[in-house]
Design an enzyme around this catalytic site. Structure first.
Site, PDB file in Angstrom:
ATOM      1  N   TYR A 182      -1.896   5.077  -4.067  1.00 26.35           N
ATOM      2  CA  TYR A 182      -2.577   5.392  -2.925  1.00 26.35           C
ATOM      3  C   TYR A 182      -4.171   4.978  -2.978  1.00 26.35           C
ATOM      4  O   TYR A 182      -4.702   5.185  -4.068  1.00 26.35           O
ATOM      5  CB  TYR A 182      -2.602   6.940  -2.576  1.00 26.35           C
ATOM      6  CG  TYR A 182      -1.280   7.406  -2.362  1.00 26.35           C
ATOM      7  CD1 TYR A 182      -1.019   7.866  -1.108  1.00 26.35           C
ATOM      8  CD2 TYR A 182      -0.378   7.721  -3.433  1.00 26.35           C
ATOM      9  CE1 TYR A 182       0.318   7.913  -0.780  1.00 26.35           C
ATOM     10  CE2 TYR A 182       0.952   8.261  -3.009  1.00 26.35           C
ATOM     11  CZ  TYR A 182       1.344   8.324  -1.704  1.00 26.35           C
ATOM     12  OH  TYR A 182       2.563   8.821  -1.578  1.00 26.35           O
ATOM     13  N   PHE A 183      -4.440   4.543  -1.737  1.00 26.14           N
ATOM     14  CA  PHE A 183      -5.858   3.831  -1.833  1.00 26.14           C
ATOM     15  C   PHE A 183      -6.495   4.870  -0.459  1.00 26.14           C
ATOM     16  O   PHE A 183      -6.033   5.234   0.231  1.00 26.14           O
ATOM     17  CB  PHE A 183      -5.865   2.688  -1.511  1.00 26.14           C
ATOM     18  CG  PHE A 183      -5.675   1.803  -2.700  1.00 26.14           C
ATOM     19  CD1 PHE A 183      -6.370   1.259  -3.407  1.00 26.14           C
ATOM     20  CD2 PHE A 183      -4.227   1.526  -2.992  1.00 26.14           C
ATOM     21  CE1 PHE A 183      -6.170   0.394  -4.540  1.00 26.14           C
ATOM     22  CE2 PHE A 183      -4.146   0.847  -4.244  1.00 26.14           C
ATOM     23  CZ  PHE A 183      -4.843   0.375  -4.923  1.00 26.14           C
TER      24      PHE A 183
END
Length: 184
Positions: free
Chosen positions: A46-47
């Site tokens: 996840y970013f």
């Protein structure tokens, strides 16, 4: 297998904790279904911005790698609960590098063992996450926002065929469930 099951910009998804994976799969075996994949290992990265602006806007950005299937996806969810879009990518490492070049940072990583089955118009994923247990997600993707409530009712009926009730529902994302388990 048709990837038509994963096309659309909206996803109705109902997640349930399953008390017995064996019993769940026994029920599935008695239904007409197709297997897309079994026991794939998925790695999700996840970013977000350093200030976690996406999280604050109820959005998520994930790069997913699946083995042994070799599937690689770019997934964006939110801000609405049913909003979800995914696209195949050929190089997950390059996609992550590009996000970092744009100023995004890796904020969460997780892995799970996932199997995906098709039952009629719907897909059912059976997931195991270490430390969290077994889950089933009943879902459908569509471009037609007007169909969301009808699909939600049909998915509730399908889940009931597995003996699952509202008490078994899990409304939090896997990311939130894992974050809740982290020591403070």
């Amino acid at each position: 297998m048709s990837h038509q099951h994963f096309e659309g910009k909206f996803e109705v998804e109902l997640k349930y904790r399953i008390p017995s994976k064996t019993q769940f799969l026994d029920t599935l075996q008695r239904m007409h279904h197709e297997v897309m994949l079994q026991d794939n290992l998925e790695f999700d990265s996840y970013f977000d911005t350093p200030e976690q602006q996406l999280l604050a806007q109820n959005k998520s950005l994930c790069i997913r790698e699946m083995q042994p299937s070799g599937i690689k996806l770019w997934i964006v969810k939110g801000p609405e609960a049913d909003r979800c879009e995914a696209t195949n990518i050929s190089d997950a490492y390059k996609a992550m590098s590009m996000l970092e070049t744009l100023g995004y940072v890796s904020v969460h990583k997780m892995s799970k063992v996932r199997s995906i089955y098709f039952v009629g118009d719907f897909h059912i994923t059976v997931d195991h996450l270490e430390g969290l247990g077994d889950f089933a997600e009943f879902a459908i993707m569509t471009n037609e926002e007007s169909l969301l409530e009808d699909y939600r009712q049909r998915l509730l009926n399908l889940a009931a065929q597995f003996g699952l009730t509202e008490q078994d529902r899990e409304h939090r994302s896997y990311r939130a469930l894992q974050s809740d388990k982290l020591p403070v």
